[in-house]
Design an enzyme around this catalytic site. Structure first.
Site, mmCIF file in Angstrom:
data_model
loop_
_atom_site.group_PDB
_atom_site.id
_atom_site.type_symbol
_atom_site.label_atom_id
_atom_site.label_comp_id
_atom_site.label_asym_id
_atom_site.label_seq_id
_atom_site.Cartn_x
_atom_site.Cartn_y
_atom_site.Cartn_z
ATOM 1 N N HIS A 28 44.329 61.386 26.983
ATOM 2 C CA HIS A 28 43.862 60.052 26.604
ATOM 3 C C HIS A 28 44.733 58.997 27.251
ATOM 4 O O HIS A 28 45.902 59.246 27.600
ATOM 5 C CB HIS A 28 43.861 59.883 25.081
ATOM 6 C CG HIS A 28 45.222 59.755 24.460
ATOM 7 N ND1 HIS A 28 45.888 58.555 24.335
ATOM 8 C CD2 HIS A 28 46.057 60.694 23.943
ATOM 9 C CE1 HIS A 28 47.051 58.753 23.754
ATOM 10 N NE2 HIS A 28 47.187 60.040 23.506
ATOM 11 N N CYS A 29 44.170 57.838 27.443
ATOM 12 C CA CYS A 29 44.934 56.683 27.901
ATOM 13 C C CYS A 29 45.003 55.698 26.741
ATOM 14 O O CYS A 29 44.922 56.081 25.578
ATOM 15 C CB CYS A 29 44.303 56.073 29.150
ATOM 16 S SG CYS A 29 42.599 55.527 28.917
ATOM 17 N N MET A 30 45.110 54.429 27.042
ATOM 18 C CA MET A 30 45.255 53.439 25.971
ATOM 19 C C MET A 30 44.001 53.327 25.108
ATOM 20 O O MET A 30 44.081 53.046 23.910
ATOM 21 C CB MET A 30 45.579 52.070 26.571
ATOM 22 C CG MET A 30 46.902 52.033 27.311
ATOM 23 S SD MET A 30 48.326 52.188 26.218
ATOM 24 C CE MET A 30 48.254 50.617 25.383
#
Length: 451
Positions: A28-30
């Site tokens: 996942h990213c932000m």
């Protein structure tokens, strides 16, 4: 419609992306849950977009589900936990096997680097002993040892990834173990040493960091998650690592090294017999993965693992037993074809094809293969009692493939001779025991003269 919890959202997403078998990676990213998919065509994009909590979907090199800041971290942790649970059900794995497999998953990705650096270290040692290319040896030493000096960081990264944390936070916490500045830290009147605790300390530190991070994800408000969660994770785990884990893991690591050396120096032949004889059953049950952290600890601590050459003898017994089956059951063309196909891999230390395709289905040849492994292990262990220990600078390779990675008190030549002698012993005893005793009552053996 009420907003679903992260666990509920994960449970809704998983079947819409093709189920556990279709998910190859999770990150996942932000704001986005990023999934690697085996077959993107199995995704129901319209249904995903319609889920409460899903803000959008982006199809790129990974399949990206937009969930928003804070929410994505919680959903990713729950999604990974659900994925592991469903995968475990599919494999019908026991809790012990699952735990061992997850620990192995931390170290197995490191094996290519261990092999490459181990081969270069062996080459560098050979050049130094011969007095050749002095300018090149310094460069080779730097290349070969750089990875090992930072292996704790990679262990921490993989630990967090495997157990559902943020990999870079796991690496950051584990980096404390090898940071030179820890030499300035004193607790309870004792000064720390960089590297104290080794890979076990890194594993424990990153595992603690993962649990701290998950706790923060549950209790920190989403608006503060990006700021507070990584800060608290590194702070709490870092202090615990410095003042508790490095001491404890250092004691355990030292005990492992001391025990391994004592075992071979005092009971080498017997230890080799037991280890070489029991390794095939451990492989069959999947329990051999428990030895991976021990190998990694010995390599990190001493530069090589003295246990791997003993365990590798099990493969030699397996090869000898399979050759005996090939000779005795000459009318069983199907089995002989299997042996011909699997034997090259067996010689290089990949024993599963011979185990599951030949010896285990036949029954007794599996036991006589273990006898060959025990004999080869006793041979190598005997020399350890005489002061000539043989070790391996990397884990993974076995059989003939282990020769470039050997190390020993008497140099590479002596180590190779002892290890080669063990292989030959395993081949001969595995063949003889199987030929004479391993095929009585075996289906197909009745066509051969009884012994």
């Amino acid at each position: 419609m009420p907003t679903p919890t992260s666990a509920e959202l994960s449970a809704a997403i998983l079947p819409l992306v093709g189920g556990p078998a279709n998910v190859t990676s999770v990150a996942h990213c932000m704001t986005r849950l990023r999934l690697g998919l085996a077959d993107p065509g199995k995704v129901d994009g319209d249904a995903l977009r319609a889920l409460p909590g899903v803000l959008g979907v982006v199809e790129d090199d990974t399949y990206q589900i937009v969930l928003g800041p804070g929410a994505v971290a919680r959903a990713t942790a729950d999604f990974e936990a659900l994925l592991r649970k469903e995968t475990q059900k599919a494999r019908n794995a026991t809790p012990l096997k699952t735990a061992l497999r997850r620990v192995a998953n931390v170290f197995v990705p490191l094996i290519p680097a261990l092999i490459g650096c181990g081969v270069l270290a062996g080459l560098n040692g050979l050049l130094l002993n011969l007095g050749l290319l002095p300018g090149l040896t310094s460069a080779l030493a730097a290349i070969a040892t750089a990875f090992m000096s930072l292996i704790a960081v990679f262990v921490g990264h993989n630990t967090a990834k495997e157990f559902g944390g943020t990999p870079v936070l796991g690496g950051a916490v584990a980096a404390i173990v090898v940071y030179p500045g820890v030499a300035k830290v004193t607790a309870f009147g004792v000064t720390l040493a960089p590297g104290q605790g080794g890979v076990l300390g890194a594993l424990a530190a990153a595992l603690l960091g993962t649990y701290v991070e998950k706790w923060c994800r549950r209790w920190v408000p989403p608006t503060l998650d990006v700021l507070l969660t990584p800060t608290l994770t590194v702070l709490i785990s870092g202090l615990t690592t410095l003042y508790v884990l490095m001491y404890a893991a250092g004691a355990v690591s030292s005990a492992i090294g001391t025990a391994a050396n004592w075992l071979l120096e005092t009971t080498g032949a017997f230890a080799g017999l037991v280890l070489g004889g029991l390794f095939l059953p451990l492989v069959m049950l999947g329990l051999h993965q428990a030895l991976i952290p021990i190998h990694a600890t010995l390599i990190d601590q001493q530069g090589h693992t003295v246990l791997l050459p003993l365990l590798a003898m099990a493969g030699a017994g397996q090869v000898g037993a399979s050759v005996a089956v090939y000779v005795r059951l000459r009318h069983d063309s199907g089995l002989r074809t299997t042996i011909r196909s699997a034997l090259p891999a067996g010689l290089l230390g990949v024993g599963e094809p011979l185990i599951y395709g030949v010896s285990l289905p036949l029954g007794r040849p599996f036991l006589t293969a273990c006898a060959g492994g025990a004999a080869g292990g006793a041979f190598v262990g005997l020399f350890a009692m005489l002061g000539e220990q043989v070790g391996a600078t990397a884990i993974g390779p076995s059989g003939w493939a282990l020769f470039p990675l050997l190390a020993g008190d008497g140099g590479l030549g002596v180590a190779a001779a002892i290890y080669g002698g063990g292989l030959v012993t395993g081949y001969v005893v595995g063949f003889g025991a199987t030929y004479l005793f391993g095929l009585r009552g075996v289906t197909g053996a009745a066509r051969e003269p009884s012994v």
